[in-house]
Structure formats: structure tokens, C-alpha cells
Design a protein around this motif. Structure first.
Motif, short mmCIF file in Angstrom:
data_model
loop_
_atom_site.label_atom_id
_atom_site.label_comp_id
_atom_site.label_asym_id
_atom_site.label_seq_id
_atom_site.Cartn_x
_atom_site.Cartn_y
_atom_site.Cartn_z
N GLN A 55 0.84 -1.21 0.00
CA GLN A 55 0.00 0.00 0.00
C GLN A 55 0.87 1.25 0.00
O GLN A 55 0.63 2.19 -0.76
CB GLN A 55 -0.90 0.02 1.24
CG GLN A 55 -1.76 -1.18 1.48
CD GLN A 55 -2.92 -1.29 0.51
OE1 GLN A 55 -3.26 -0.34 -0.18
NE2 GLN A 55 -3.54 -2.45 0.45
N ILE A 56 1.88 1.27 0.87
CA ILE A 56 2.72 2.46 1.00
C ILE A 56 3.58 2.67 -0.25
O ILE A 56 3.77 3.80 -0.71
CB ILE A 56 3.61 2.36 2.26
CG1 ILE A 56 2.72 2.31 3.52
CG2 ILE A 56 4.60 3.51 2.34
CD1 ILE A 56 3.49 2.05 4.81
N GLY A 57 4.09 1.59 -0.81
CA GLY A 57 4.97 1.70 -1.97
C GLY A 57 4.24 1.64 -3.30
O GLY A 57 4.90 1.54 -4.35
N TYR A 58 2.91 1.72 -3.29
CA TYR A 58 2.13 1.56 -4.52
C TYR A 58 2.58 2.56 -5.59
O TYR A 58 2.69 3.77 -5.34
CB TYR A 58 0.64 1.76 -4.23
CG TYR A 58 -0.24 1.62 -5.44
CD1 TYR A 58 -0.52 0.38 -5.99
CD2 TYR A 58 -0.76 2.75 -6.07
CE1 TYR A 58 -1.32 0.25 -7.11
CE2 TYR A 58 -1.56 2.63 -7.19
CZ TYR A 58 -1.83 1.38 -7.71
OH TYR A 58 -2.62 1.27 -8.82
N GLY A 59 2.83 2.06 -6.79
CA GLY A 59 3.23 2.92 -7.90
C GLY A 59 4.69 3.29 -7.90
O GLY A 59 5.16 4.00 -8.79
N LEU A 60 5.44 2.82 -6.90
CA LEU A 60 6.86 3.14 -6.79
C LEU A 60 7.65 1.84 -6.59
O LEU A 60 8.09 1.54 -5.48
CB LEU A 60 7.12 4.10 -5.63
CG LEU A 60 6.57 5.52 -5.79
CD1 LEU A 60 6.65 6.26 -4.47
CD2 LEU A 60 7.36 6.27 -6.86
N PRO A 61 7.81 1.05 -7.64
CA PRO A 61 8.51 -0.24 -7.49
C PRO A 61 9.94 -0.08 -7.00
O PRO A 61 10.51 -1.03 -6.45
CB PRO A 61 8.46 -0.83 -8.91
CG PRO A 61 8.23 0.34 -9.81
CD PRO A 61 7.40 1.30 -9.03
N GLU A 62 10.50 1.12 -7.16
CA GLU A 62 11.88 1.34 -6.71
C GLU A 62 11.98 1.65 -5.22
O GLU A 62 13.08 1.74 -4.66
CB GLU A 62 12.52 2.49 -7.50
CG GLU A 62 11.98 3.88 -7.19
CD GLU A 62 10.68 4.25 -7.91
OE1 GLU A 62 10.31 5.43 -7.88
OE2 GLU A 62 10.06 3.34 -8.50
N ALA A 63 10.83 1.82 -4.54
CA ALA A 63 10.85 2.17 -3.12
C ALA A 63 11.41 1.01 -2.30
O ALA A 63 10.92 -0.11 -2.36
CB ALA A 63 9.44 2.52 -2.64
N SER A 64 12.45 1.27 -1.53
CA SER A 64 13.09 0.24 -0.72
C SER A 64 12.29 0.00 0.56
O SER A 64 11.45 0.82 0.96
CB SER A 64 14.51 0.66 -0.35
OG SER A 64 14.48 1.80 0.51
N GLU A 65 12.57 -1.12 1.23
CA GLU A 65 11.93 -1.40 2.51
C GLU A 65 12.26 -0.30 3.51
O GLU A 65 11.39 0.12 4.30
CB GLU A 65 12.40 -2.76 3.04
CG GLU A 65 11.78 -3.12 4.38
CD GLU A 65 12.27 -4.47 4.91
OE1 GLU A 65 12.04 -4.75 6.09
OE2 GLU A 65 12.88 -5.22 4.12
#
Length: 211
Positions: A55-65
Motif C-alpha cells: 500500500q505504502i509503496g504503490y506505484g513506486l517499485p523502486e521504493a526500498s523497505e
């Protein structure tokens, strides 16, 4: 208010005049880049089925943990998330089933923050949550102001949420009725001062509609 905030990412066009950011007319900017520069949090969170991290990283596949966890902390969403058995891997139903309204709102705020957009638009983020959740969201906004360079555009009817804004614009009948800091507006007679005092009195009396 909704029409005005729609002008910022060019979802609407003005009938006359132009909209400027840092004195640059929006019509001279690339539309895709402009919209990437704006993150939006509505009063009705739009969550899909999936994990909290998704949910938090939706649309941002590059977002790290790490980025997802940091955004959750900034949004005051880390406490309840980490208390869940599966933490950020906890799966939610469509619409965020399994979370309270305030928790869903903080997840959506975290999603906006993980994008690191320089303009953060919040449309009445505390209008549909309980008093404790509204307080946590207000705390998150204070943290965002202190720790980021984002320009925050906050729309609200609960004036306690707006009191720390650098500049407040009072709209009525489609026009600007007054503007200034909270101190400026409380220093003179007008709609803002009377409404703020009424809401503060109702909150002190425990009226949940105005907390």
C-alpha cells in the motif's frame, strides 16, 4: 477549495490568469513532471487489497523497505503496523479492511511521503477520523514540516489542524475572505476567530465532531 487544489496539478485549467509555482507558470511545465511533483492525500483513503508495505509503496517499485518504513514513521503509521503479527507484510482487504479509519488515513499519508514529492496536498485529512487519530495526523504534519522541504497545502474545516500553518487563506462564497497566520487571524474580528473559538470550546467539552 477542491477546485483550487485541482489547479495545482493542472487537473483543471483557470478561466483566466495563470497558476504559478515559484513564479513559473504551470503552462510552461511538462505535465508529467508537474504531477510527479505533487502528492495527494484525500479525506477518503483509497487502499487496495495487499500488504501494508505494498500500500505504502504503490506505484513506486523502486521504493526500498527502508524508505517504506521511514515514510510510515513520518506518518505515525509505524506503531500500529509493527504491533501487527506480520508487520508490514500484513495483508489487508480491499479498501483497507482490517484497519480503522485513522490507520487507513496514515497509511495513505505514508504513501504520499514515500514519493518525496516537493508539493504535498492534503484535503481535509482529519475530517473522517476520531480525535486520537486527528492528533496523530497533526503530529505527523509537524514532523513533515520540521524534517522535509515539502510545501504542504492543507485544506480543512477543523481549524485546530491549521493553526501551525505559515499562511492561512479563508475562503467564502468562492472568494478569499481573509488571510494571514493563525496569530494574525485571531488578532482581529472575523469568521476565523469566532469559528476557532467555537470549535475549541466544543472540543474542550468533548464534542467528537470538533476534536
Amino acid at each position: 477549495k477542491s477546485t483550487l487544489i485541482d489547479l495545482i496539478p493542472a487537473l483543471r485549467q483557470p478561466d483566466r490568469g495563470d497558476v504559478r509555482i515559484s513564479d513559473v507558470a504551470l503552462t510552461t511545465l511538462d505535465l508529467g513532471e508537474l504531477r510527479k511533483a505533487c502528492a495527494f492525500v484525500s479525506q477518503t483513503p483509497a487502499l487496495m487489497a495487499g500488504t501494508i508495505a505494498e500500500q505504502i509503496g504503490y506505484g513506486l517499485p523502486e521504493a526500498s523497505e527502508e524508505a517504506i518504513r521511514h515514510a510510515a514513521k513520518m506518518a505515525n503509521a509505524d506503531g500500529f503496523t509493527e504491533a501487527l503479527r506480520d508487520g508490514y507484510a500484513t495483508r489487508l482487504g480491499e479498501g483497507g479492511v482490517g484497519l480503522s479509519g485513522g490507520q487507513r488515513q496514515r497509511i495513505e499519508l505514508a504513501r504520499a511521503l514515500v514519493a518525496h514529492a516537493p508539493i504535498l496536498i492534503l484535503d481535509e485529512p482529519t475530517s473522517s477520523v476520531d480525535g486520537e487519530s486527528a492528533h496523530l495526523i497533526s503530529q505527523a504534519l509537524d514532523r513533515i514540516r520540521a524534517e522535509t522541504d515539502a510545501t504542504i497545502i492543507l485544506v480543512g474545516h477543523h481549524l485546530g489542524t491549521l493553526r501551525h500553518c505559515d499562511h492561512i487563506v479563508v475562503l467564502g462564497d468562492g472568494r478569499v475572505q481573509d488571510q494571514g497566520s493563525h496569530a494574525d487571524l485571531m488578532g482581529r474580528e472575523g469568521w476565523y476567530r469566532s469559528t476557532f473559538n467555537r470549535q475549541a470550546a466544543a472540543a474542550a467539552a468533548g464534542d467528537p465532531a470538533t476534536v
